[in-house]
Design an enzyme around this catalytic site. Structure first.
Site, short mmCIF file in Angstrom:
data_model
loop_
_atom_site.label_atom_id
_atom_site.label_comp_id
_atom_site.label_asym_id
_atom_site.label_seq_id
_atom_site.Cartn_x
_atom_site.Cartn_y
_atom_site.Cartn_z
N GLY A 1 0.89 12.95 0.68
CA GLY A 1 0.19 14.23 0.51
C GLY A 1 0.65 15.24 1.52
N ALA A 2 1.99 15.26 1.76
CA ALA A 2 2.54 16.04 2.88
C ALA A 2 2.89 17.48 2.52
CB ALA A 2 3.77 15.33 3.43
N GLY B 1 -2.18 21.27 3.33
CA GLY B 1 -3.33 20.87 4.12
C GLY B 1 -3.01 20.00 5.32
N GLY C 1 -1.90 16.91 5.45
CA GLY C 1 -0.65 16.18 5.37
C GLY C 1 0.52 17.00 5.88
N TYR D 1 -16.10 10.12 -5.06
CA TYR D 1 -15.32 10.44 -3.87
C TYR D 1 -15.82 9.63 -2.68
CZ TYR D 1 -13.07 13.23 -0.22
OH TYR D 1 -12.32 13.63 0.87
#
Length: 367
Positions: free
Chosen positions: A67-68, A71, A73, A239
């Site tokens: 998830g880089a 945000g 990441g 979640y």
């Protein structure tokens, strides 16, 4: 306010997020306050590893950040490159990966970066990523190893969507995918000549879960499909469920690896202004951030990434700690996260699902 936003405001899930999540966030900060100034110091910059290019001087340790492309990441990738890591950025969008690499290199011309596509909601994609990553490492280094894995990628979905592997998309992205990725990369972490590390990003929202079902049907999200017929998708409770599963997995992995040189940390950044709520009606996400900013509970990524870096750079002896609030500070997560029997059952069920996907992949001739 549009119809979708009005419908969500009337749902129990919205008020669960608005009330429970805020209360448990405040509770986490209360625990931080009661704990005082005790903090785990960060270790010095990671030392060079033997082998590979420039063997005389050693090579940069390798870390993988999922998830880089946005945000936390993205912030973690930039910060870890600054700390001396050769950072592997992993994400779903090849275009965003390219743009992120270019942006970090503009700020850090000497940064060592590589980008790989991976979709954590697809076993086939995770397996391909693992194969390509190992091939890339072997092309440059004499020993196939990595020193740090940061499982950052996550999502807050607004609807029940089934992946090609037969899972609820949010459950697979937030928990099943990281479990599989960690399992695939664990041999590379164990191969490291220096102490290595797994960092899992969890959330204070895990405290909302009072009881947990870790059966196969629950992990697939089949019960969510049954519950959501004629009702709104339980996005908040789902979640929370995934974040507790990730925390239970972290502690079970920590117990299994306690005699090895691989440490396991949990990082909870609190509330950070990212695009995690991109699927929600814009007016609601704007209002949520406005209230949190007013309460001084909303962080920007440059400060929110502190807990992630604390977990990534803490001494190996801090394995099993729950980092929250930055500045090396830790707190205790929920009592349920320490339930050894639940964690063992979760591990067994997750491993069974992983093996099932492996067998299905072989039957389909997946490379």
């Amino acid at each position: 306010m549009d119809r979708e936003a009005l419908r969500m405001v009337r749902s129990p899930e919205f008020w669960r997020m608005a009330v429970l999540w805020t209360l448990f966030l405040l509770y986490s900060y209360l625990l931080l306050f009661l704990r005082g100034r005790t903090a785990v110091p960060r270790r010095r910059r990671p030392g060079p590893c033997a082998g590979g290019e420039g063997e005389g001087e050693g090579r940069r340790p390798i870390c993988v950040v999922t998830g880089a492309t946005s945000g936390l990441g993205k912030a973690a990738a930039a910060a870890l490159a600054r700390e001396g890591y050769h950072v592997v950025l992993a994400g779903r969008s090849t275009q965003l990966l390219s743009e992120t690499v270019q942006e970090i290199r503009r700020q850090q011309p000497d940064a060592h970066l590589e980008a790989f596509h991976v979709d954590l909601a697809s076993y086939k994609s995770i397996k391909k990523f693992g194969t390509l990553l190992k091939q890339w490492i072997q092309e440059t280094n004499s020993v196939p190893d990595i020193q740090l894995l940061v499982n950052n990628a996550g999502m807050l979905a607004k609807s029940h969507r089934i992946t090609e592997d037969g899972f609820d998309e949010m459950i697979q992205t937030n928990y099943i995918g990281p479990f599989i990725l960690t399992s695939i990369l664990l041999p590379l972490l164990k191969n490291s000549p220096v102490p290595s590390r797994v960092v899992n990003l969890t959330s204070f929202t895990h405290r909302c879960v009072s009881g947990i079902d870790v059966s196969e049907d629950a992990l697939r999200g089949m019960k969510l499909g049954q519950c959501s017929v004629g009702k709104s998708y339980p996005l908040a409770s789902t979640y929370e469920y995934t974040k507790l599963c990730l925390l239970l997995f972290s502690y079970e992995l920590h117990r299994q690896l306690h005699t090895s040189s691989v440490s396991v940390m949990a990082a909870d950044p609190g509330v950070v202004e990212t695009n995690i709520m991109r699927e929600l009606p814009p007016c609601l996400s704007w209002f949520a951030f406005f209230v949190l900013r007013f309460l001084n509970l909303l962080q920007q990524t440059d400060s929110g990434v502190g807990a992630v870096l604390d977990a990534a750079l803490a001494p190996p002896g801090a394995s099993g700690k729950y980092f929250f609030g930055g500045k090396g500070r830790t707190i205790r997560p929920s009592g349920l996260s320490y339930d050894v029997e639940v964690a063992k059952k979760l591990w067994a069920e997750s491993s069974m699902l992983f093996k099932e996907l492996q067998l299905r992949g072989r039957d389909l001739g997946t490379n």
